[in-house]
Design an enzyme around this catalytic site. Structure first.
Site, mmCIF file in Angstrom:
data_model
loop_
_atom_site.group_PDB
_atom_site.id
_atom_site.type_symbol
_atom_site.label_atom_id
_atom_site.label_comp_id
_atom_site.label_asym_id
_atom_site.label_seq_id
_atom_site.Cartn_x
_atom_site.Cartn_y
_atom_site.Cartn_z
ATOM 1 N N ASP A 239 -35.124 54.041 65.850
ATOM 2 C CA ASP A 239 -34.194 55.105 66.005
ATOM 3 C C ASP A 239 -33.024 55.061 66.630
ATOM 4 O O ASP A 239 -32.441 53.913 66.585
ATOM 5 C CB ASP A 239 -34.875 55.688 65.423
ATOM 6 C CG ASP A 239 -33.996 57.021 64.026
ATOM 7 O OD1 ASP A 239 -33.175 58.192 65.158
ATOM 8 O OD2 ASP A 239 -33.754 56.533 63.112
ATOM 9 N N TYR A 377 -24.294 61.710 65.100
ATOM 10 C CA TYR A 377 -24.400 61.213 64.206
ATOM 11 C C TYR A 377 -23.212 60.870 63.684
ATOM 12 O O TYR A 377 -21.826 59.974 63.561
ATOM 13 C CB TYR A 377 -24.841 61.299 62.500
ATOM 14 C CG TYR A 377 -27.031 61.012 62.260
ATOM 15 C CD1 TYR A 377 -26.318 59.327 61.705
ATOM 16 C CD2 TYR A 377 -27.200 61.411 62.891
ATOM 17 C CE1 TYR A 377 -28.651 59.620 61.463
ATOM 18 C CE2 TYR A 377 -28.798 61.570 62.845
ATOM 19 C CZ TYR A 377 -29.267 60.820 61.032
ATOM 20 O OH TYR A 377 -30.259 59.729 61.081
ATOM 21 N N HIS A 434 -41.987 53.909 60.841
ATOM 22 C CA HIS A 434 -40.185 53.650 61.228
ATOM 23 C C HIS A 434 -40.639 55.184 62.567
ATOM 24 O O HIS A 434 -39.926 54.599 63.612
ATOM 25 C CB HIS A 434 -39.389 55.011 60.258
ATOM 26 C CG HIS A 434 -38.658 55.801 61.134
ATOM 27 N ND1 HIS A 434 -37.592 54.320 61.062
ATOM 28 C CD2 HIS A 434 -37.257 56.324 61.798
ATOM 29 C CE1 HIS A 434 -35.864 55.200 61.972
ATOM 30 N NE2 HIS A 434 -36.484 56.237 62.557
#
Length: 456
Positions: A239, A377, A434
């Protein structure tokens, strides 16, 4: 008359002074009552200052490493439960699947448990059983777990989490990696583990200015390892940990031997523009490449809305997920990594369990890090999975990759070898997703041992 007048004057003056003093005290009391923050605000503020309050042995030197323990004020926990109890629920979704988001029945089941039976103190105990520290790097406090192996010549390993994860998702790999003989492996496979909290996440400090992107975090991680005295080490990430770890490899700080990724940036330059435009798959793709393309196409069109809003308007989404614990939980659980997870998973053999997921969500809530974590982000302007965007051609250090079947996409080996010129290990695992370290800690640990064995 003069005497009486004088006495009367003194009495009047004394009475007037007492009256004024009483009015002043009343005004101060009223101000204290009406201007003081409500208990809920105080609880939230006290939770936000956990990191500062629980650091002990604080030294004066800027590069000091201080011991850290977690203790959330009870008022913050009580406030969380009160907010959960006061939840205003939305209407039920109009479909029978998750295509409109996290389903109402899933949330109600989880929240019922969260508000009545879940115990944050158990999570605190797990964290406090580990050596935790705080150190200031580049003007920001960095929280990290640091567990040294009992075995000599253990290889230092830096592991970086992502969103919506935290150091919570790494806890189950600590034992297998630091004490391999207790898990069926040899002493030669031992690691010293350093697990930091990304800036803006958990107990690390929250950036108050711009610029804390993966490259800057990578430089902070290199400084952390140097500060710990490690002259040779390896790094791992999935990630957000992937671009941060990849940035470390590009920067090639002294002592970094190689990296391992479980969400590599392998999308080649001839495929990336097609995915960005939403067009059909290019001709000539192999079966595995076409499967990867289809997964990425689905992700871009249907599953990455969370990344778009946090990458463009993190402050806007932040108001709701900061004020509502249910909003926060639904936002985190909306990540595609949780698609197959079920809130009824309380069986300890199934990982992560309901309690473990709530440990992670509650950590975000109690540290008030919904917005500060989302800003990563916004800071990152490059695609996490695009080889060109991540400048993989600039990485000359050894790179190892494990592909887990439940990941956002299964990186094909052909793409991986095009992206990383010094790929020393590539393996497709038969299970895991994930949150691989969280979901399959033993398998993940075996992958780490195999990936770095040649670099010892």
């Amino acid at each position: 008359m003069t005497k009486l007048k004088k006495i009367h004057y003194k009495t009047k003056a004394r009475t007037s002074g007492a009256f004024i003093l009483s009015r002043l005290l009343f005004a101060l009391l009223a101000a204290a009552i009406f201007l003081a923050p409500p208990a809920r605000v105080l609880a939230q503020q006290s939770a936000q200052t956990i990191a500062q309050a629980q650091v002990v042995d604080k030294a004066t030197a800027d590069n000091a490493i201080r011991r850290f323990r977690v203790h959330v004020p009870q008022a913050a926990i009580d406030d969380l439960r009160q907010r959960i109890a006061a939840t205003r629920w939305p209407d039920k979704e109009t479909v029978t699947d998750q295509s409109q988001g996290v389903q109402l029945a899933t949330m109600k089941e989880l929240v019922r448990y969260w508000g009545t039976k879940y115990d944050w103190r158990k999570a605190e105990a797990k964290l406090n059983a580990l050596p935790q520290f705080i150190t200031n790097i580049d003007g920001l406090d960095i929280h990290f777990i640091h567990v040294r192996s009992k075995h000599p010549n253990a290889l230092p390993l830096l592991v970086t989490h992502g969103w919506p994860g935290s150091v919570i998702e790494q806890l189950k790999i600590i034992g297998p990696l630091t004490d391999p003989t207790a898990y069926g492996s040899s002493p030669e496979d031992a690691f010293d583990l350093v697990i930091p909290s990304i800036p803006g996440y958990g107990f690390s400090g929250k950036p108050t200015g711009i610029g804390w992107d993966p490259d800057r975090i990578a430089r902070a991680w290199a400084e952390l390892m140097q500060r710990l005295g490690y002259t040779r080490y390896v790094a791992q990430g999935g990630d957000w940990g992937s671009p941060i770890t990849s940035a470390m490899a590009r920067q090639a700080p002294a002592g970094l031997l190689g990296i391992h990724l479980n969400l590599p940036a392998t999308i080649p330059p001839d495929v990336a523009p097609v995915l960005a435009s939403g067009g059909p798959a290019p001709a000539g793709l192999s079966e595995k490449e076409r499967a990867a393309f289809d997964s990425l196409d689905t992700f871009n069109k249907k599953e990455r809305a969370y990344a778009v809003i946090m990458g463009t308007r993190p402050q806007t989404i932040g108001y709701g997920i900061t004020d509502s614990p249910i909003g926060l939980a639904a936002w985190l659980l909306g990540h595609p990594g949780f698609t197959q997870w079920t809130s009824s998973s309380s069986d300890s053999a199934k990982s992560p369990t309901k309690d473990e997921v709530l440990d992670d969500i509650t950590l975000y809530w109690l540290t008030n890090s919904a917005v500060s974590s989302a800003r990563l982000y916004w800071e990152n302007k490059n695609s996490l999975l695009n080889a060109i965007a991540q400048k993989t051609n600039e990485i000359s250090l050894p790179v190892a990759i494990t592909v887990f079947p439940g990941e956002i996409y299964r990186a094909p080996e052909t793409w991986a070898r095009r992206a990383y010129r010094n790929l020393i290990y590539f393996h497709e695992a038969d299970k895991g997703g994930h949150f691989a370290a969280w979901e399959q800690p033993q398998l993940f640990s075996e992958e780490i041992r195999a990936a770095f064995r040649s670099l010892r």
